[in-house]
Design an enzyme around this catalytic site. Structure first.
Site, PDB file in Angstrom:
ATOM      1  N   ASP A  51      56.296 -12.623 -15.571  1.00  0.00           N
ATOM      2  CA  ASP A  51      55.177 -12.723 -14.629  1.00  0.00           C
ATOM      3  C   ASP A  51      55.007 -14.169 -14.202  1.00  0.00           C
ATOM      4  O   ASP A  51      55.130 -15.075 -15.039  1.00  0.00           O
ATOM      5  CB  ASP A  51      53.882 -12.257 -15.324  1.00  0.00           C
ATOM      6  CG  ASP A  51      52.956 -11.498 -14.392  1.00  0.00           C
ATOM      7  OD1 ASP A  51      52.964 -11.798 -13.192  1.00  0.00           O
ATOM      8  OD2 ASP A  51      52.228 -10.612 -14.877  1.00  0.00           O
ATOM      9  N   HIS A  97      54.358 -17.343  -5.906  1.00  0.00           N
ATOM     10  CA  HIS A  97      53.456 -16.746  -6.906  1.00  0.00           C
ATOM     11  C   HIS A  97      54.212 -16.104  -8.067  1.00  0.00           C
ATOM     12  O   HIS A  97      53.637 -15.861  -9.117  1.00  0.00           O
ATOM     13  CB  HIS A  97      52.557 -15.697  -6.241  1.00  0.00           C
ATOM     14  CG  HIS A  97      51.517 -16.307  -5.362  1.00  0.00           C
ATOM     15  ND1 HIS A  97      50.189 -16.377  -5.704  1.00  0.00           N
ATOM     16  CD2 HIS A  97      51.613 -16.926  -4.163  1.00  0.00           C
ATOM     17  CE1 HIS A  97      49.513 -16.990  -4.758  1.00  0.00           C
ATOM     18  NE2 HIS A  97      50.361 -17.337  -3.799  1.00  0.00           N
TER      19      HIS A  97
HETATM   20  C1  GDG Z   1      51.082 -12.110  -8.310  1.00  0.00           C
HETATM   21  C2  GDG Z   1      52.076 -12.536  -9.396  1.00  0.00           C
HETATM   22  C3  GDG Z   1      50.402 -14.196 -10.210  1.00  0.00           C
HETATM   23  C4  GDG Z   1      44.236  -5.229 -10.858  1.00  0.00           C
HETATM   24  N1  GDG Z   1      43.830  -3.951 -10.852  1.00  0.00           N
HETATM   25  C5  GDG Z   1      42.728  -3.898 -10.118  1.00  0.00           C
HETATM   26  C6  GDG Z   1      42.446  -5.182  -9.651  1.00  0.00           C
HETATM   27  N2  GDG Z   1      43.383  -5.982 -10.131  1.00  0.00           N
HETATM   28  C7  GDG Z   1      43.425  -7.439  -9.936  1.00  0.00           C
HETATM   29  C8  GDG Z   1      43.348  -8.202 -11.237  1.00  0.00           C
HETATM   30  C9  GDG Z   1      43.978  -9.528 -10.849  1.00  0.00           C
HETATM   31  C10 GDG Z   1      45.001  -9.096  -9.797  1.00  0.00           C
HETATM   32  O1  GDG Z   1      44.641  -7.805  -9.336  1.00  0.00           O
HETATM   33  C11 GDG Z   1      46.398  -9.014 -10.374  1.00  0.00           C
HETATM   34  O2  GDG Z   1      46.884 -10.318 -10.521  1.00  0.00           O
HETATM   35  P1  GDG Z   1      48.075 -10.705 -11.485  1.00  0.00           P
HETATM   36  O3  GDG Z   1      48.170 -12.173 -11.505  1.00  0.00           O
HETATM   37  O4  GDG Z   1      47.801 -10.143 -12.829  1.00  0.00           O
HETATM   38  O5  GDG Z   1      49.384 -10.000 -10.917  1.00  0.00           O
HETATM   39  P2  GDG Z   1      50.090  -9.749  -9.457  1.00  0.00           P
HETATM   40  O6  GDG Z   1      49.319  -8.831  -8.608  1.00  0.00           O
HETATM   41  O7  GDG Z   1      51.476  -9.300  -9.787  1.00  0.00           O
HETATM   42  O8  GDG Z   1      50.099 -11.177  -8.744  1.00  0.00           O
HETATM   43  C12 GDG Z   1      51.333 -13.058 -10.614  1.00  0.00           C
HETATM   44  C13 GDG Z   1      49.546 -13.808  -9.033  1.00  0.00           C
HETATM   45  O9  GDG Z   1      50.332 -13.297  -7.941  1.00  0.00           O
HETATM   46  C14 GDG Z   1      48.714 -14.972  -8.522  1.00  0.00           C
HETATM   47  O10 GDG Z   1      49.490 -16.059  -8.200  1.00  0.00           O
HETATM   48  O11 GDG Z   1      49.556 -14.504 -11.300  1.00  0.00           O
HETATM   49  O12 GDG Z   1      52.248 -13.522 -11.589  1.00  0.00           O
HETATM   50  O13 GDG Z   1      52.913 -11.444  -9.753  1.00  0.00           O
HETATM   51  O14 GDG Z   1      43.055 -10.388 -10.250  1.00  0.00           O
HETATM   52  O15 GDG Z   1      42.036  -8.293 -11.703  1.00  0.00           O
HETATM   53  N3  GDG Z   1      41.397  -5.479  -8.885  1.00  0.00           N
HETATM   54  C15 GDG Z   1      40.565  -4.456  -8.552  1.00  0.00           C
HETATM   55  N4  GDG Z   1      40.777  -3.168  -8.967  1.00  0.00           N
HETATM   56  C16 GDG Z   1      41.830  -2.840  -9.763  1.00  0.00           C
HETATM   57  O16 GDG Z   1      41.990  -1.681 -10.158  1.00  0.00           O
HETATM   58  N5  GDG Z   1      39.493  -4.703  -7.782  1.00  0.00           N
END
Ligand code: GDG
Length: 482
Positions: free
Chosen positions: A363, A155
């Site tokens: 990222d 990821h």
């Molecule tokens: C890893 C990789 C890759 C965030 N704050 C809250 C919340 N979130 C949710 C967001 C989004 C998710 O969490 C974060 O996803 P990201 O992709 O932005 O980042 P990582 O957590 O670092 O994820 C990344 C991912 O895996 C998938 O393959 O894209 O590069 O690092 O969905 O909306 N959700 C809730 N409350 C919050 O305060 N419910």
């Protein structure tokens, strides 16, 4: 159809629809809910002694979880996974440390999790392993004689070979990754970094059909950019726009523009630089004073890891300093909220805002950027300012792409986004929605699993042929390299 077994470090809590704030959990749970299957991994609990998996059913998904001992947690999770691999794979080898005992713990936990999963496996299961905590998981299963197809998806970014080589056991780790049948990355450039490493350091050979020959194995290596379900997000963003919290934020804005950022609190997300670029906007364009606010939601993660405590302090300091410098009695430039919010509420807040501000220093993909776009009202969409170092930048052609190390460029992009005419916002939004629909989360899952199924079938056909020709009696699948 064979059963799908998903393996990841952390299994999200069983309450459906409430995964933790993390991209992997959200992607995996959504993908599993449709097909059904088993999700195996750590329960999130620290236990005295790690026992057999606890198996529970939640809808179509069976959750099989195990606890970790304090020593396992410290060495495997806090140690090698999050203090060595996470920073290095995000190009922060200045923050990375290496400790042999932690590495031994990482290998030991992968071995013991593999042994626990083996007790649940059926011969025709296909196994899909996720993320950097589990690089050697297939190797451990193969040692136990498991011959099922096993795929791996990373990821987070995969670093260029020079960076990868800073992890002392780099070659062992890459050899272990080659025990999978399919290894998938978020982007073409991550995939290319892996191939470059294997070709240069381990004399592997990659062919045009996507197959890599290395360490006595043939595996498929591909880019499978993770997606979202844009229609479902658009719907919930619209429905939740009537919520009390959304209305009260809208009222409190009194015609001011809103820039929204949401990230797990992590140094890879570029939060400090983002605040500083916003400060530069306020410095260079005083006309925006009192007319724009930045809302940063940053739920804490890995709160017991020291580097994360430092970033929190740093960020609180920066928000306080910038607010102290510019705030007026009725205007706070930065609202920094260090807590988790309900998912549907976040989508409604995205829809309310005029700018999505997503500027990680590195990222894998960044689902927030995609969710921001999907949440918008197509008749009056917000603009997206997006880092060139997020995998999502390859897929969102309508974004204003910035280098997050260039504060001036970021502040100019913010100003451009805040002033963008409606017709341009609509055109850019439409340009981004098309690829989001085409490459949604089902496409990600199905293309990975279809490659895994076909590689596994092709490999067993080849092996059967080899066996018939040679009259050999060796195991169906090549054994792991010790
Ligand atoms: C890893 C990789 C890759 C965030 N704050 C809250 C919340 N979130 C949710 C967001 C989004 C998710 O969490 C974060 O996803 P990201 O992709 O932005 O980042 P990582 O957590 O670092 O994820 C990344 C991912 O895996 C998938 O393959 O894209 O590069 O690092 O969905 O909306 N959700 C809730 N409350 C919050 O305060 N419910």
């Amino acid at each position: 159809m064979s059963r799908l077994i998903v393996v990841s470090n952390r299994v999200a809590p069983i309450q459906e629809g409430k995964p933790s704030a993390g991209g992997l959990a959200i992607g995996v749970l959504d993908a599993l809910k449709e097909t059904g299957g088993v999700w195996f991994g750590w329960s999130g609990e620290i236990v005295g002694e790690s026992g057999a998996p606890v198996v529970e059913k939640g809808g179509k998904v069976t959750y099989a979880t195990v606890g970790l001992t304090r020593r396992d947690y410290d060495q495997y999770y806090r140690g090698f996974s999050n203090a060595t691999l996470w920073p290095t794979f995000h190009y922060r080898n200045d923050l990375s440390r290496f400790d042999r005992e932690e590495y031994a713990g990482y290998m030991r936990v992968n071995g013991s999790l593999a042994a626990k999963l083996k007790t649940l496996l059926k011969p025709d299961d296909i196994i899909w392993v996720h993320d950097y905590h589990m690089l050697p998981f297939a190797q451990e299963l193969r040692k136990l004689g498991v011959a099922n197809p096993i795929g791996f998806f990373l990821h987070i970014p995969f670093p260029v070979p020079e960076i990868m080589r800073t992890v002392p056991p780099h070659e062992e780790l890459i050899a272990a990754m080659c025990q999978y049948d399919v290894v998938g990355f978020q982007t073409e450039s991550d995939k290319q970094s892996f191939i470059d490493y294997v070709e240069r350091t381990s004399r592997g050979h990659f062919s045009d059909d996507g197959m890599l020959q290395a360490f006595g194995r043939m595996l498929k290596v591909g880019a499978y950019p993770i997606g979202i379900y844009p229609e479902a997000i658009a719907k919930s963003a619209e429905q939740f726009s009537d919520r009390k919290q959304v209305k009260s934020l809208r009222d409190s804005m009194r015609g001011r523009k809103l820039i929204m950022s949401v990230d797990r609190l992590d140094y890879s997300k570029g939060l400090v630089e983002r605040f500083q670029a916003f400060e530069r906007l306020l410095l260079n364009a005083p006309g925006w004073h009192g007319r724009v606010s930045l809302v940063q939601i940053a739920p804490p993660t890995r709160a017991d890891v020291q580097t994360y405590q430092r970033i929190r302090q740093n960020l609180e300091g920066e928000a306080g300093r910038i607010n102290g410098r510019f705030a007026q009695l009725d205007w706070t430039p930065i609202q920094y909220l260090n807590r988790k919010y309900e998912r549907n509420l976040l989508m409604a807040l995205f829809r309310l805002s005029q700018v999505g501000y997503v500027t990680p220093l590195r990222d894998g993909m960044n689902l927030v950027a995609k969710e921001y776009v999907a949440s918008q009202d197509p008749a009056d969409p917000g603009a997206l300012v997006l880092s060139q170092f997020a995998g999502a930048a390859d897929q969102l052609p309508g974004a204003l792409v910035v280098n997050p190390f260039d504060l001036s460029q970021m502040s100019e992009a913010l100003e451009r986004a805040l002033s963008m005419p409606l017709a341009e916002r609509q055109a850019r939004h439409a340009d981004m929605m098309a690829p989001l629909r085409e490459n949604n989360l089902s496409v990600w899952r199905d293309s990975f699993l279809s490659d895994l199924r076909s590689v596994a079938t092709a490999t067993s056909v080849t092996e059967m042929t080899v066996k018939t020709v040679k009259g050999a009696t060796e195991a169906k699948r090549p054994a792991a390299k010790a």
